[in-house]
Design a protein around this motif. Structure first.
Motif, PDB file in Angstrom:
ATOM      1  N   ILE A  67      40.181  51.072  44.187  1.00 60.87           N
ATOM      2  CA  ILE A  67      39.684  50.564  42.916  1.00 60.87           C
ATOM      3  C   ILE A  67      39.019  51.683  42.123  1.00 60.87           C
ATOM      4  N   ASP A 110      44.944  50.895  42.827  1.00 61.08           N
ATOM      5  CA  ASP A 110      45.501  49.548  42.714  1.00 61.08           C
ATOM      6  C   ASP A 110      44.891  48.774  41.544  1.00 61.08           C
ATOM      7  N   VAL A 111      43.598  49.034  41.275  1.00 64.85           N
ATOM      8  CA  VAL A 111      42.871  48.280  40.241  1.00 64.85           C
ATOM      9  C   VAL A 111      42.123  49.261  39.349  1.00 64.85           C
ATOM     10  N   LEU A 246      45.618  45.285  36.992  1.00 62.03           N
ATOM     11  CA  LEU A 246      46.433  45.875  38.059  1.00 62.03           C
ATOM     12  C   LEU A 246      47.036  47.173  37.541  1.00 62.03           C
ATOM     13  N   ALA A 256      45.227  44.037  45.403  1.00 63.41           N
ATOM     14  CA  ALA A 256      44.629  44.247  44.080  1.00 63.41           C
ATOM     15  C   ALA A 256      44.380  42.913  43.386  1.00 63.41           C
ATOM     16  N   ARG A 257      45.375  42.038  43.453  1.00 71.01           N
ATOM     17  CA  ARG A 257      45.211  40.722  42.796  1.00 71.01           C
ATOM     18  C   ARG A 257      44.103  39.917  43.475  1.00 71.01           C
ATOM     19  N   ILE A 260      40.839  41.290  42.099  1.00 67.34           N
ATOM     20  CA  ILE A 260      40.662  40.873  40.700  1.00 67.34           C
ATOM     21  C   ILE A 260      40.259  39.398  40.641  1.00 67.34           C
TER      22      ILE A 260
END
Length: 280
Positions: A67, A110-111, A246, A256-257, A260
């Motif tokens: 992240i 990823d984020v 993303l 990642a999702r 989030i």
């Protein structure tokens, strides 16, 4: 001509050493394989943080979410990660514009969570974002001074003349917001230093190196008794929206999702609010 060995003669020693050496090498290889697997599992568990831990390394193990997040999110995101141990993460906290530059330069993540929409828009325009960014928090600026306010500063006004004011640099979300605030107030700021991270501004005020600094309300809250907040009329009208998204080509899109979703959940919003952020 070679001599033949009698059946009762002793077996030469070197073939035994060869067999023993081969068995030892095989055992070492098996042990190395076991150790490698154990190490990988341990590094992908739990939460790690700190700037630079993932920039460009491309070493995210399966299950770990990398992240990139604005420096002002450090405390809140670290807490959210602790609340969701099922999603192990690795953080890199820095100025939002610096993180965009790192992504554009090939750093893998990823984020991406930005402290303003300007830098998220820049990342989107460069093809670094997958999908539509989602707003998850808001923040406003405040003026902080060291405990006791030794320089007797009363606001973004003449009391700053000759004093050591520190702000964020242009391009950094808090720097852009500071510039907007100064324009709205009709004042000209003459800082002695412009930092690339809002946490660096906060640190200089906490240590007394600076007489005053413009930071987010969340930074003032994080400093606690180390600083005092000086009211700046109109500061609450300059609001930074925080989007999260993303990253294009994320090595771990499912993880990642999940992160989030955790940030945007009621629990995530509660954590962010407890650290001084406003709900979007």
């Amino acid at each position: 001509m070679s001599a033949s060995r009698h059946p009762e003669d002793p077996v030469p020693d070197h073939p035994r050493r060869t067999v023993a050496t081969a068995l030892a090498a095989l055992a070492a290889a098996l042990l190395a394989g076991c150790a490698s697997g154990a190490s990988t599992g341990q590094s992908s568990a739990g939460t790690s943080s700190g700037a630079g831990t993932s920039s460009g390394s491309g070493t995210s193990s399966a299950g770990t979410v990398t992240i990139f997040a604005a420096a002002s999110l450090k405390d809140a995101f670290t807490q959210i990660a602790k609340d969701h141990p099922e999603t192990p993460v690795r953080f890199s906290f820095d100025g939002s514009n610096t993180l965009v530059d790192q992504l554009a330069g090939g750093a893998r993540a990823d984020v991406f969570a930005s402290a303003d929409t300007k830098n998220m828009d820049s990342a989107t325009a460069k093809g670094l974002i997958d999908g539509t960014p989602q707003l998850f928090a808001r923040n406003v600026l405040v003026l902080i001074v060291p405990k006791g306010n030794p320089a007797k500063i009363t606001g973004l006004n003449d009391t700053l003349t000759g004093k050591k004011l520190v702000v964020c640099a242009a391009g950094v979300p808090c720097g852009n917001a500071t510039k907007t605030l100064a324009q709205q107030l009709g004042v000209t700021l003459t800082p002695v230093s412009e930092e690339t991270k809002v946490t660096d501004v906060r640190g200089k005020v906490e240590s007394g190196e600076a007489d005053a600094g413009v930071v987010y309300a969340t930074d003032a809250k994080a400093s606690g008794a180390k600083v005092e907040t000086v009211a700046v009329p109109g500061a609450d009208k300059v609001v930074n929206d925080y989007p999260i998204a993303l990253v294009e080509g994320a090595p771990n899109p499912a993880g990642a999702r999940a992160f989030i979703d955790a940030v945007r959940s009621p629990g995530g919003t509660a954590v962010l609010t407890s650290y001084g952020f406003r709900a979007p």
